[in-house]
Design an enzyme around this catalytic site. Structure first.
Site, short mmCIF file in Angstrom:
data_model
loop_
_atom_site.label_atom_id
_atom_site.label_comp_id
_atom_site.label_asym_id
_atom_site.label_seq_id
_atom_site.Cartn_x
_atom_site.Cartn_y
_atom_site.Cartn_z
N ASP A 14 -30.35 34.44 -23.66
CA ASP A 14 -29.56 35.06 -23.03
C ASP A 14 -28.10 34.64 -23.56
O ASP A 14 -28.07 33.65 -24.29
CB ASP A 14 -29.73 34.67 -21.59
CG ASP A 14 -28.83 35.47 -20.26
OD1 ASP A 14 -28.04 36.42 -20.87
OD2 ASP A 14 -28.93 35.04 -19.33
N ASN A 62 -32.89 46.45 -18.44
CA ASN A 62 -31.75 46.70 -19.45
C ASN A 62 -31.25 48.00 -19.43
O ASN A 62 -30.26 48.52 -19.90
CB ASN A 62 -32.14 46.20 -20.70
CG ASN A 62 -32.23 44.62 -20.85
OD1 ASN A 62 -32.70 43.93 -21.82
ND2 ASN A 62 -31.34 43.77 -20.00
C1 FPP Z 1 -29.16 38.92 -23.19
O1 FPP Z 1 -27.80 38.59 -23.54
C2 FPP Z 1 -29.70 39.54 -24.20
C3 FPP Z 1 -30.27 40.87 -24.33
C4 FPP Z 1 -30.41 41.73 -23.28
C5 FPP Z 1 -30.89 41.36 -25.60
C6 FPP Z 1 -31.70 40.13 -26.48
C7 FPP Z 1 -31.86 40.59 -27.67
C8 FPP Z 1 -31.69 39.99 -28.88
C9 FPP Z 1 -31.19 38.50 -29.14
C10 FPP Z 1 -32.28 40.54 -30.23
C11 FPP Z 1 -33.37 40.88 -30.35
C12 FPP Z 1 -34.12 40.95 -31.49
C13 FPP Z 1 -34.95 41.71 -31.96
C14 FPP Z 1 -35.46 41.53 -33.34
C15 FPP Z 1 -35.61 42.59 -31.21
P1 FPP Z 1 -26.63 39.34 -22.72
O2 FPP Z 1 -26.39 40.72 -23.22
O3 FPP Z 1 -27.39 39.69 -21.18
O4 FPP Z 1 -25.59 38.31 -22.62
P2 FPP Z 1 -24.66 37.90 -21.34
O5 FPP Z 1 -25.24 37.56 -19.96
O6 FPP Z 1 -23.65 36.86 -21.98
O7 FPP Z 1 -23.93 39.27 -21.13
#
Ligand code: FPP
Length: 236
Positions: A14, A62
């Site tokens: 996250d 998501n």
């Molecule tokens: C949460 O951060 C992260 C995600 C929803 C996506 C996670 C994916 C990756 C780290 C890369 C995946 C890689 C591969 C190889 C499949 P957020 O966007 O919710 O962050 P925030 O809470 O700060 O807005």
């Protein structure tokens, strides 16, 4: 001194968005940096002797994000594989996935399936991407599979906990020992709900793109120092 390394670690990665916001960058820049960090942590976990690393890459929730962000997230597995497959092969890391890949674009699915095929005989660590994954859906799908087996007569017994493990998408993996969540939210967000029953939990304020191999090692060392009682009085 050697420490007790968890066999199976799960991570909620996250904070990509907050990482980007703090730098006045678009959210996609956070996801891109987060993708690079998947490589760093996977290499470290493999070096430390972890057998399975399961990463929450895209949840069934998501889909609620703006379409541009959903599209970007869906392309990340291909970006990751194109950039790092060679290195994963050298390190003997196998790629697998849980969740429903059918909703992903053909191009992403193709790259992912090819990478799984190419790495299938690697036998160091297994890197599992949870994609379009939801813990409740995993449980409900498992119940439905059991019902099919029961009504067709393939299975005649009543359900038990051990049997149910076998109906989940994680059936072939060992129990999860440690779950890490970055960026300081204290929730499971519909990740491996059944499977995390006895996992140790580790939360950190660090945003995923900044979560270093050193901090990963710290989480593992912290895990090794805990006394896991599984509801009893001590582990043995
Ligand atoms: C949460 O951060 C992260 C995600 C929803 C996506 C996670 C994916 C990756 C780290 C890369 C995946 C890689 C591969 C190889 C499949 P957020 O966007 O919710 O962050 P925030 O809470 O700060 O807005």
């Amino acid at each position: 001194m050697s420490i007790k390394v968890p066999e199976h670690i799960a991570i909620i990665m996250d904070g990509n968005g907050r990482w980007a916001k703090e730098r006045n960058l678009p959210r996609s820049a956070g996801h891109y940096q987060g993708t690079d960090n998947v490589r760093n942590i996977a290499i470290k976990a493999n070096e430390m002797g972890v057998k399975v690393l399961t990463l929450y890459a895209f949840s069934t929730e998501n889909w609620k994000r703006p379409i541009e962000e959903v599209n970007y997230l869906m392309g990340l597995p291909a970006i990751f594989i194109n950039k790092f497959l060679k290195e994963l092969m050298e390190k003997g890391i196998k790629i697998e996935s849980i969740g429903d890949l059918s909703a992903f674009p053909d191009s992403t699915r193709k790259v992912l399936l090819e990478a799984m095929e190419k790495t299938k005989n690697n036998n160091n660590m297994t890197l599992v991407f949870a994609m379009n994954y939801g813990g409740r859906k995993d449980i409900v799908d498992g119940i439905n599979r059991y019902l099919e087996d029961y009504t067709s007569g393939k299975v005649t017994e009543k359900m038990t906990e051990e049997m149910f493990n076998g109906y989940l998408s994680t059936a072939k993996y060992p129990e999860i020992d440690l779950m890490i969540r970055t960026s300081l939210d204290y929730r499971l967000s519909n990740f491996l709900l059944w499977q995390l029953s006895y996992a140790e939990l580790y939360f950190t304020a660090t945003h995923w793109p900044d979560f270093t191999p050193e901090e990963f090692e710290k989480a593992v060392t912290d895990f090794a120092s805990r006394s896991r009682r599984f509801g009893g009085l001590n582990e043995n």
